[in-house]
Design an enzyme around this catalytic site. Structure first.
Site, PDB file in Angstrom:
ATOM      1  NE  ARG A  42      -3.504   2.282   2.754  1.00 51.17           N
ATOM      2  CZ  ARG A  42      -3.287   3.247   3.658  1.00 51.17           C
ATOM      3  NH1 ARG A  42      -2.292   3.156   4.511  1.00 51.17           N
ATOM      4  NH2 ARG A  42      -4.076   4.294   3.712  1.00 51.17           N
TER       5      ARG A  42
ATOM      6  CG  HIS B 284      -0.947   8.953   3.236  1.00 49.90           C
ATOM      7  ND1 HIS B 284      -1.100   7.615   3.503  1.00 49.90           N
ATOM      8  CD2 HIS B 284      -0.600   9.508   4.420  1.00 49.90           C
ATOM      9  CE1 HIS B 284      -0.848   7.363   4.788  1.00 49.90           C
ATOM     10  NE2 HIS B 284      -0.532   8.510   5.372  1.00 49.90           N
TER      11      HIS B 284
ATOM     12  CD  GLU C 166      -4.866   7.734   9.427  1.00 46.16           C
ATOM     13  OE1 GLU C 166      -4.407   8.786   9.897  1.00 46.16           O
ATOM     14  OE2 GLU C 166      -4.543   6.611   9.843  1.00 46.16           O
TER      15      GLU C 166
ATOM     16  CG  ASN D  86      -5.477   3.503   8.437  1.00 48.18           C
ATOM     17  OD1 ASN D  86      -5.610   2.486   7.755  1.00 48.18           O
ATOM     18  ND2 ASN D  86      -4.869   4.579   7.990  1.00 48.18           N
TER      19      ASN D  86
ATOM     20  CE1 TYR E 141      -0.486   2.878  13.604  1.00 47.52           C
ATOM     21  CE2 TYR E 141      -2.337   4.049  12.630  1.00 47.52           C
ATOM     22  CZ  TYR E 141      -1.108   3.430  12.503  1.00 47.52           C
ATOM     23  OH  TYR E 141      -0.505   3.341  11.274  1.00 47.52           O
TER      24      TYR E 141
ATOM     25  CD  GLU F 100      -1.796   4.083   7.970  1.00 45.47           C
ATOM     26  OE1 GLU F 100      -1.562   4.542   9.114  1.00 45.47           O
ATOM     27  OE2 GLU F 100      -1.886   4.781   6.960  1.00 45.47           O
TER      28      GLU F 100
HETATM   29  C1  FCB Z   1      -1.450   7.335  10.538  1.00 49.87           C
HETATM   30  C2  FCB Z   1      -0.957   7.796   9.191  1.00 49.87           C
HETATM   31  C3  FCB Z   1       0.381   7.237   8.803  1.00 49.87           C
HETATM   32  C4  FCB Z   1       1.311   7.096   9.968  1.00 49.87           C
HETATM   33  C5  FCB Z   1       0.638   6.418  11.130  1.00 49.87           C
HETATM   34  C6  FCB Z   1       1.522   6.215  12.325  1.00 49.87           C
HETATM   35  O1  FCB Z   1      -2.290   8.284  11.075  1.00 49.87           O
HETATM   36  O2  FCB Z   1      -1.877   7.474   8.173  1.00 49.87           O
HETATM   37  O3  FCB Z   1       0.890   8.047   7.763  1.00 49.87           O
HETATM   38  O4  FCB Z   1       1.854   8.314  10.289  1.00 49.87           O
HETATM   39  O5  FCB Z   1      -0.493   7.128  11.516  1.00 49.87           O
END
Ligand code: FCB
Length: 486
Positions: free
Chosen positions: A79, A122, A167, A309, A311, A387
């Site tokens: 990607r 992006h 995002e 995505n 985290y 992600e």
């Molecule tokens: C996301 C982004 C990516 C990277 C990660 C850690 O928000 O899409 O570019 O910075 O976080």
């Protein structure tokens, strides 16, 4: 951590992700002109150490070796994002020399049997468009279509997976409300104007690419047209406190639902609109004035794939709170604002969970809940984790190796969380590790390392970390072995 053996389906796509400004470098080569990130990185205090993406991982010149490394790691998909100011410098006519880089990259990927998963945006808007108002100017959505069609003209015959935006929450709200990201504006509800124009650009591109036949190809797992959103899981810190419950509702609204509802329900969430429509916006009565008749139908056009995505989630409280986490701060001392429109009173509270080097809590079960919610509440199309990953303070050993057991454990736990959602009936079809390489981590510059491959920025030498070997084994076998306590 413990876990039993897990087998993913044979068609499951295993990949890794990067983004143009974070890895390419070659900032002024072959006709590329500045993006908002080139400009923002030069604002004193905007990026730690004054770091820029000028050289980054030099992927522009080293792409062939990087693709060979992907193959060595058994990755099935890459990607990457295309740089708008490379393809249409200053948002003007198409620049064949810039486009040619992606032509070479895509050919290299296909030659190595790695599926090219292309993201159009992006975050690197041409600075010339920002000078004309950027994403707060409706015209930018139409310029995005021009750019997308130029990329599709060149690569449409070979690229099966098309993502419009990465995002948009970050572009809109870190960029226009909080000011942590380019273009660094702190203009409150103008972030919602930017969000609307980003979504409009997405919808217009979907319309055009659909006309050109982009869609799911039954013979190619991972094909289709979609968008990537980032999500939080907003839990009230104290579920019995109405102020915390309301704070969590607002964060959920301004992070998740403000994008999900227009995309999958054809409307903005009523509570978000009620909370924000009275807020002043430069040059407009209300942000909702930016919504023209017909826009929501364009935005809500069906897509084939939703990129997720994830985290971490957050325990949300109405502050102040003694255990407040420093969220969205970049340690440079530059003053920024909350990215949540009108939520100056809202804080994220530590739950005592382990944290990564970003200070983000490690919360894999949030990913399972998120995926189940997307499926149940929004009836989303097939999901791909586009992600997930973690920054840790990696140490290079004397022999040059990088052993990163925390990242291995992070990956293992999040893959188990994805599998749990699949067991609960959610259609998840692939997973991309963020990131293939250590790279330019936006406002944190090169100080945070997310790669499964270590990059020595002085020599550009790439060294797969233990996590790369671990992930590679999973990608090759589709299997996560049983684990004992690590
Ligand atoms: C996301 C982004 C990516 C990277 C990660 C850690 O928000 O899409 O570019 O910075 O976080």
């Amino acid at each position: 951590m413990t876990g039993s053996e897990i087998q993913f389906p044979p068609q499951f796509l295993w990949g890794a992700a990067t983004a143009a400004y974070q890895v390419e470098g070659a900032a002024a080569e072959d006709g590329r002109t500045p993006s908002i990130w080139d400009t923002f990185a030069r604002v004193p205090g905007a990026v730690i150490g004054g770091h820029t993406g000028d050289v980054a991982c030099d992927h522009y010149h080293r792409y062939a070796a990087d693709v060979a490394l992907m193959k060595e790691l058994d990755l099935g998909a890459y990607r990457f994002s295309v740089s708008w100011p490379r393809v249409r410098p200053d948002a003007g006519p198409v620049n064949p020399a810039g486009l040619a880089f992606y032509d070479r990259l895509v050919d290299e990927l296909l030659a190595h049997d790695v599926l090219p998963w292309l993201t159009l945006y992006h975050w690197d808007l041409p600075q010339a468009l920002e000078d004309a108002g950027g994403w707060t100017n409706r015209d930018t959505a139409y310029r995005f279509v021009d750019y997308a069609l130029a990329v599709h003209d060149a690569l449409g015959d070979r690229v099966p997976a098309w993502t419009t935006l990465n995002e948009p929450w970050c572009s809109a709200f870190l960029g226009h409300t909080g000011g942590q990201h380019a273009p660094g504006r702190q203009e409150g509800a103008n972030g919602l104007v930017a969000a609307h124009h980003l979504l409009l650009g997405h919808g217009l591109v979907v319309e055009e690419l659909r006309k050109r036949g982009v869609g799911v190809d039954a013979d190619r797992p991972g094909s289709g047209l979609g968008i990537t959103l980032n999500f939080t899981v907003a839990d009230p810190n104290d579920p019995s406190d109405p102020a915390d419950v309301d704070a969590a509702r607002r964060v959920d609204g301004l992070f998740n639902r403000v994008f999900l509802d227009p995309l999958f329900r054809g409307t903005y969430p009523a509570d978000v609109v009620a909370d924000t429509e009275g807020m002043p916006v430069p040059g407009r009565g209300s942000w909702t004035d930016a919504i023209h008749d017909g826009d929501l139908a364009v935005i809500g056009a069906p897509i084939d794939v939703l990129g997720v995505n994830y985290y971490n989630g957050n325990a949300v409280a109405r502050g102040p709170h003694p255990d407040e986490l420093a969220s969205n701060e970049n340690e440079t001392g530059r003053t920024t604002s909350t990215p949540y429109v009108g939520c100056e009173d809202v804080v994220f509270v530590s739950r005592g969970l382990p944290r990564t080097a970003m200070d983000w809590e490690v919360q894999p079960e949030g990913l399972t809940r998120l995926l189940v919610r997307l499926h149940e509440e929004y009836g989303t199309p097939p999901l791909y984790i586009t992600e997930n990953g973690a920054a840790y303070d990696d140490v290079v050993a004397a022999d040059g190796s990088v052993d990163d057991p925390e990242r291995v454990a992070f990956i293992d736990a999040h893959l188990r969380a994805v599998h749990a959602a699949m067991e609960a009936g959610v259609d998840v079809r692939g997973f991309f590790q963020w990131s293939l390489l250590d790279n330019f981590e936006w406002a944190f510059g090169y100080t945070k390392r997310f790669g499964i491959v270590h990059v020595d920025y002085d020599t550009q030498v790439r060294t797969p970390k233990s996590s790369a070997r671990f992930y590679s084994d999973v990608a090759a076998s589709g299997r996560l072995g049983a684990t004992d306590a690590r």
